[in-house]
Design a protein around this motif. Structure first.
Motif, mmCIF file in Angstrom:
data_model
loop_
_atom_site.group_PDB
_atom_site.id
_atom_site.type_symbol
_atom_site.label_atom_id
_atom_site.label_comp_id
_atom_site.label_asym_id
_atom_site.label_seq_id
_atom_site.Cartn_x
_atom_site.Cartn_y
_atom_site.Cartn_z
ATOM 1 N N GLU A 182 36.653 31.930 29.260
ATOM 2 C CA GLU A 182 35.363 32.480 28.852
ATOM 3 C C GLU A 182 35.039 33.734 29.650
ATOM 4 O O GLU A 182 34.609 34.756 29.104
ATOM 5 C CB GLU A 182 34.268 31.431 29.038
ATOM 6 N N LEU A 183 35.271 33.671 30.956
ATOM 7 C CA LEU A 183 34.977 34.800 31.822
ATOM 8 C C LEU A 183 35.872 35.995 31.502
ATOM 9 O O LEU A 183 35.391 37.121 31.345
ATOM 10 C CB LEU A 183 35.157 34.397 33.285
ATOM 11 N N VAL A 184 37.172 35.769 31.401
ATOM 12 C CA VAL A 184 38.127 36.861 31.171
ATOM 13 C C VAL A 184 37.846 37.552 29.846
ATOM 14 O O VAL A 184 37.941 38.788 29.737
ATOM 15 C CB VAL A 184 39.566 36.313 31.217
ATOM 16 N N ARG A 185 37.471 36.785 28.843
ATOM 17 C CA ARG A 185 37.187 37.374 27.530
ATOM 18 C C ARG A 185 36.027 38.361 27.596
ATOM 19 O O ARG A 185 36.090 39.457 27.018
ATOM 20 C CB ARG A 185 36.860 36.258 26.532
ATOM 21 N N LEU A 222 36.086 32.553 40.483
ATOM 22 C CA LEU A 222 35.407 33.306 39.436
ATOM 23 C C LEU A 222 35.300 34.777 39.814
ATOM 24 O O LEU A 222 35.574 35.672 38.996
ATOM 25 C CB LEU A 222 34.020 32.699 39.187
ATOM 26 N N LEU A 223 34.891 35.039 41.048
ATOM 27 C CA LEU A 223 34.785 36.430 41.521
ATOM 28 C C LEU A 223 36.140 37.127 41.500
ATOM 29 O O LEU A 223 36.245 38.278 41.041
ATOM 30 C CB LEU A 223 34.204 36.427 42.936
ATOM 31 N N GLN A 224 37.154 36.466 41.990
ATOM 32 C CA GLN A 224 38.491 37.070 42.021
ATOM 33 C C GLN A 224 38.994 37.367 40.615
ATOM 34 O O GLN A 224 39.591 38.427 40.369
ATOM 35 C CB GLN A 224 39.444 36.143 42.764
ATOM 36 N N ASP A 225 38.734 36.478 39.672
ATOM 37 C CA ASP A 225 39.151 36.704 38.292
ATOM 38 C C ASP A 225 38.412 37.896 37.701
ATOM 39 O O ASP A 225 38.987 38.699 36.947
ATOM 40 C CB ASP A 225 38.905 35.463 37.440
ATOM 41 N N ALA A 226 37.129 38.018 38.020
ATOM 42 C CA ALA A 226 36.357 39.142 37.500
ATOM 43 C C ALA A 226 36.880 40.468 38.037
ATOM 44 O O ALA A 226 36.968 41.457 37.311
ATOM 45 C CB ALA A 226 34.875 38.967 37.852
#
Length: 228
Positions: A182-185, A222-226
């Protein structure tokens, strides 16, 4: 004192508190609190009536100075309602206080501030458990908030006319269940990404001490993925 094993009963705690000069208790409830044992302590001779009067006197002196015993018509605050509290003047003052209380730790390449006139042609992603959850934006001892007056980061940016996409990633600050897809999208299609992280009273408040300052659950992930 009882919780820290300085005393062994509510009665003993009441006596120790009175002898130490304490005259006010933040209790867990009206029926089960320390100072409800004061009559028993007085009857047993552990404290004197004069000591009790000495402790009570400054409390009532302060309450009288605050006007608690005055007729409502004499209290200038009795006529105040949300039309006054939430007046444009007060709302603007709250906004000014919020803006001036931010602490900027780093500003790479002058990224901040984001200006409203520059956002119209950009796609913003607002992500994280604090991005659009009004209930987690208030700290310990905060009053009960009125939902219609709460502006989350997502709601505030949308009011500027920006093209905003949102993904919580995880619904609660503890962030035990994290949706990376969801975040990556959402982040992948954005020009600017705002990541809203933290603790909140669900994680960090009085009597909820923590051993370290790390982000709860999967928030760091989550932060690292963002960023990636």
């Amino acid at each position: 004192m009882l919780g820290h094993h300085y005393t062994h009963s509510f009665l003993e705690t009441a006596v120790a508190s009175m002898n130490a000069g304490c005259n006010l208790e933040l209790s867990y409830g009206l029926k089960k609190n320390v100072f409800m044992h004061i009559p028993q302590a007085l009857a047993m001779g552990n404290i004197t009536l004069q000591m009790l009067r000495d402790r009570v006197r400054p409390l009532f002196y302060t309450r009288m100075r605050l006007g608690e015993f005055d007729p409502p018509a004499m209290n200038p605050y009795s006529s105040l309602d949300l039309s006054v509290v939430q007046s444009p003047e007060h709302r603007n003052l709250s906004l000014e206080a919020a803006v001036k209380s931010f602490v900027l730790l780093k500003n790479v390449r002058g990224t901040l501030p984001l200006r409203g006139q520059d956002l119209s042609g950009q796609h913003l992603a607002v992500v994280g458990p604090f991005a659009d959850n009004p209930q987690v934006l208030f700290g310990d001892y905060a009053p009960v908030p009125e939902p219609q007056y709460i502006y989350t980061p997502r709601r505030g940016l949308e009011m500027l006319g920006a093209n905003v996409s949102f993904a919580a990633g995880c619904s609660k600050p503890r962030c035990q269940q994290y949706s990376r897809a969801e975040l990556v999208r959402v982040v992948g299609a954005a020009d600017v990404v705002l990541v809203c992280l933290g603790t909140g009273v669900d994680v960090e408040t009085e009597a909820k001490d923590r051993r370290d300052l790390s982000l709860p659950g999967h928030q760091l992930e989550l932060l690292q993925d963002a960023v990636q």
